[in-house]
Design an enzyme around this catalytic site. Structure first.
Site, PDB file in Angstrom:
ATOM      1  N   LYS A  40       9.039  16.781  19.095  1.00 59.98           N
ATOM      2  CA  LYS A  40       8.685  17.956  18.656  1.00 59.98           C
ATOM      3  C   LYS A  40       9.612  17.442  17.205  1.00 59.98           C
ATOM      4  O   LYS A  40      11.133  17.837  18.108  1.00 59.98           O
ATOM      5  CB  LYS A  40       9.253  18.642  19.426  1.00 59.98           C
ATOM      6  CG  LYS A  40       9.126  19.983  18.604  1.00 59.98           C
ATOM      7  CD  LYS A  40       9.905  21.382  19.334  1.00 59.98           C
ATOM      8  CE  LYS A  40      11.349  21.199  18.378  1.00 59.98           C
ATOM      9  NZ  LYS A  40      11.035  21.132  17.121  1.00 59.98           N
ATOM     10  N   GLU A  98      22.117  14.607  22.303  1.00 66.16           N
ATOM     11  CA  GLU A  98      24.007  14.188  21.407  1.00 66.16           C
ATOM     12  C   GLU A  98      23.453  15.701  20.550  1.00 66.16           C
ATOM     13  O   GLU A  98      22.864  16.012  19.970  1.00 66.16           O
ATOM     14  CB  GLU A  98      23.085  13.188  20.550  1.00 66.16           C
ATOM     15  CG  GLU A  98      24.168  12.485  19.342  1.00 66.16           C
ATOM     16  CD  GLU A  98      24.156  13.198  18.039  1.00 66.16           C
ATOM     17  OE1 GLU A  98      25.289  14.170  17.885  1.00 66.16           O
ATOM     18  OE2 GLU A  98      22.726  12.816  17.425  1.00 66.16           O
ATOM     19  N   CYS A 125      26.378  15.461  12.409  1.00 67.20           N
ATOM     20  CA  CYS A 125      26.826  15.429  13.130  1.00 67.20           C
ATOM     21  C   CYS A 125      28.311  15.121  13.527  1.00 67.20           C
ATOM     22  O   CYS A 125      29.573  15.532  13.934  1.00 67.20           O
ATOM     23  CB  CYS A 125      26.206  15.047  13.962  1.00 67.20           C
ATOM     24  SG  CYS A 125      25.450  13.654  14.397  1.00 67.20           S
ATOM     25  N   GLU A 142      31.671  24.533  13.443  1.00 68.65           N
ATOM     26  CA  GLU A 142      30.945  22.894  12.341  1.00 68.65           C
ATOM     27  C   GLU A 142      30.407  23.120  11.350  1.00 68.65           C
ATOM     28  O   GLU A 142      29.568  24.188  11.300  1.00 68.65           O
ATOM     29  CB  GLU A 142      30.090  22.203  13.331  1.00 68.65           C
ATOM     30  CG  GLU A 142      29.184  20.959  12.606  1.00 68.65           C
ATOM     31  CD  GLU A 142      28.221  20.302  13.814  1.00 68.65           C
ATOM     32  OE1 GLU A 142      28.433  19.407  13.810  1.00 68.65           O
ATOM     33  OE2 GLU A 142      28.300  21.420  14.767  1.00 68.65           O
TER      34      GLU A 142
END
Length: 477
Positions: free
Chosen positions: A166, A244, A278, A380
């Site tokens: 997906k 992750e 990331c 973040e």
């Protein structure tokens, strides 16, 4: 699905938007959980034969996929640039990185070795064998729409697993393109399936992945909250999971660092893909003795080396953010810092001209006098914003760097050998770069500490995540 392009049962679609200009690139099926069941059936059926192929057969197909990716690199890169926005040079780099995983795991497929164990009892032979974990479901992100698939798909196929992907709703075309090449390479129907899902159906499809008795493995790259949700939902069926999740990477520059080398590392770690990675540097700690000169030189590099624009345009080095919501989020973080006393040396706002034409751009930004009560300490950023914190003491900065629930990547710049080892051992992160900002490689394990995730991708460890170890005891008397 099962080697064929299919439509959603009610012919529902959703649009894919170019973040550089707001134009519609294509429409793809808006698959529901009911439609996704076709993928589950295909993957489960194909597993019965694919799991029994030899390692050499699987290796040859992986090599062929990699070869076709090389042949079609320019087209694959253009797709990445169109749907994700990144500059074409970076997109080519991503495709190279993506195909590296296929090449690496083509070889690792032939090294899925078991062990022989010296038996403590006479007349017994003890050994282990490795077997594929089963059909796997992947949930992949938009920021690296090709590489984050092959980093999972390479080891899955090498181990003998089938896969259903997906992809992110913003960037499904890269996944579909990989399916075309996989079929051309001879991958049997049903071994690789892609389900394109829009936002309103994503929870239902994710729930189906997690609750299914047929999918034995979930592999995810994305936000921490979604990773936790998948972990919880998969618990009832004891899914093997690789997660992750997000990061909040500290980047520490000590007073003894080579400033030019540190700047090179920071530019790579902070501004690649407009900061949408990331492992991007999120909290940048500069020693007080070099703080002002470092900030000045960083502004010079940002002004001189980052050209904001459409990723397909000649000379662009900083593309758009993925959508308008991302622009709003990044600007909110910047304005929070400024309102609490930080100084903006360059940038600090959306790109008015390009955004008026439909783009989603944010000006590369350098903030100074950032403190831990400001948003970047816990949030973040995921944008081209470099917040510079000031520090004086090594122990204190390591403590502050580790004062996070996340631990994906960390960086330090120093010319002191002893400090190098202290940083390597003391920073609580799964990846550490010392005097280096580009640290990812297919041959090295990628994964985080703490809430940044579970498991590793890349390296031989990535293959282990798609296998089960079976112990066998044979009585030879």
């Amino acid at each position: 699905v099962n080697g064929q392009f299919v439509s959603q049962r009610d012919h529902k679609t959703f649009d894919i938007i170019n973040p550089s200009n707001g134009e519609v690139l294509a429409s793809v099926p808006a698959m529901s959980a009911e439609d996704t069941a076709q993928c589950e059936t295909a993957a489960t059926s194909a597993y019965t034969t694919w799991s029994k192929t030899t390692a050499l057969e699987r290796s040859k197909i992986l090599k062929k996929i990699a070869s076709l990716m090389v042949e079609n690199m320019e087209d694959l890169a253009k797709i990445v640039t169109l749907e994700a926005g990144k500059p074409l040079a970076e997109a080519r780099g991503e495709i190279q990185y993506a195909l590296n995983f296929m090449e690496f795991y083509a070889e690792e497929a032939k090294r899925m070795n078991g062990d022989t164990i010296p038996s403590p009892m006479p007349g017994r032979r003890m050994m282990t064998i490795k077997q594929p974990v089963g059909p796997a479901a992947f949930v992949t992100p938009w920021n690296f729409p090709s590489a984050m698939i092959t980093r999972k798909l390479g080891p899955a196929l090498a181990a003998g697993c089938t896969a259903t992907i997906k992809p992110a709703e913003e960037t499904p075309m890269s996944a579909l393109a990989l399916c075309v090449l996989a079929k051309e390479a001879g991958l049997p129907d049903g071994v690789l399936n892609v389900v394109t899902v829009n936002r309103e159906d994503v929870v239902a499809v994710g729930t189906q992945f997690c609750h299914s008795e047929h999918y034995k493995k979930i592999s995810f790259t994305g936000s921490t909250n979604v990773g936790k949700w998948l972990y919880r939902e998969g618990a009832n069926t004891m899914k093997r999971v690789s997660l992750e999740n997000g990061g909040n990477a500290p980047f520490i520059v000590f007073g003894d660092a080579d400033i030019e080398l540190a700047l090179d590392a920071l530019m790579a770690a902070k501004f690649r893909n407009a900061g949408q990675a990331c492992i991007s540097a999120n909290r940048i700690y500069i020693h007080d003795s070099i703080y002002d000169i470092f900030a000045e030189k960083l502004v010079e590099r940002v002004a001189g080396r980052l050209k904001v624009g459409d990723g397909a345009a000649q000379g662009t080095t900083c593309g758009p953010l993925i959508n308008n919501a991302a622009v709003k989020k990044v600007d909110g973080i910047v304005q929070d810092c400024i309102s609490k006393g930080a100084k903006c040396l360059i940038g600090g706002a959306p790109h008015a001209e390009l955004n008026a034409a439909g783009g989603c751009f944010y000006l590369p930004t350098v903030l100074t006098e950032v403190t831990r009560d400001m948003a970047p300490f816990t949030e973040e950023i995921f944008g081209p914003v470099a917040p510079l914190f000031r520090f004086t003491d090594e122990d204190a900065v390591v403590h502050e760097a580790n004062d996070s629930k996340l631990g994906l990547a960390a960086y330090a710049c120093t010319s002191n050998v002893g400090r190098t080892f202290r940083m390597m051992e003391g920073l609580e992160a799964g990846l550490v770069g010392i005097n280096e900002g580009a640290i990812s490689s297919e041959v090295a394990p990628f994964g985080g500490f703490k809430e940044s995730g579970l498991g590793r991708e890349g390296s031989p460890e990535g293959l282990e995540c798609f296998t089960e170890t079976k112990y066998v005891n044979i009585n030879i008397n």
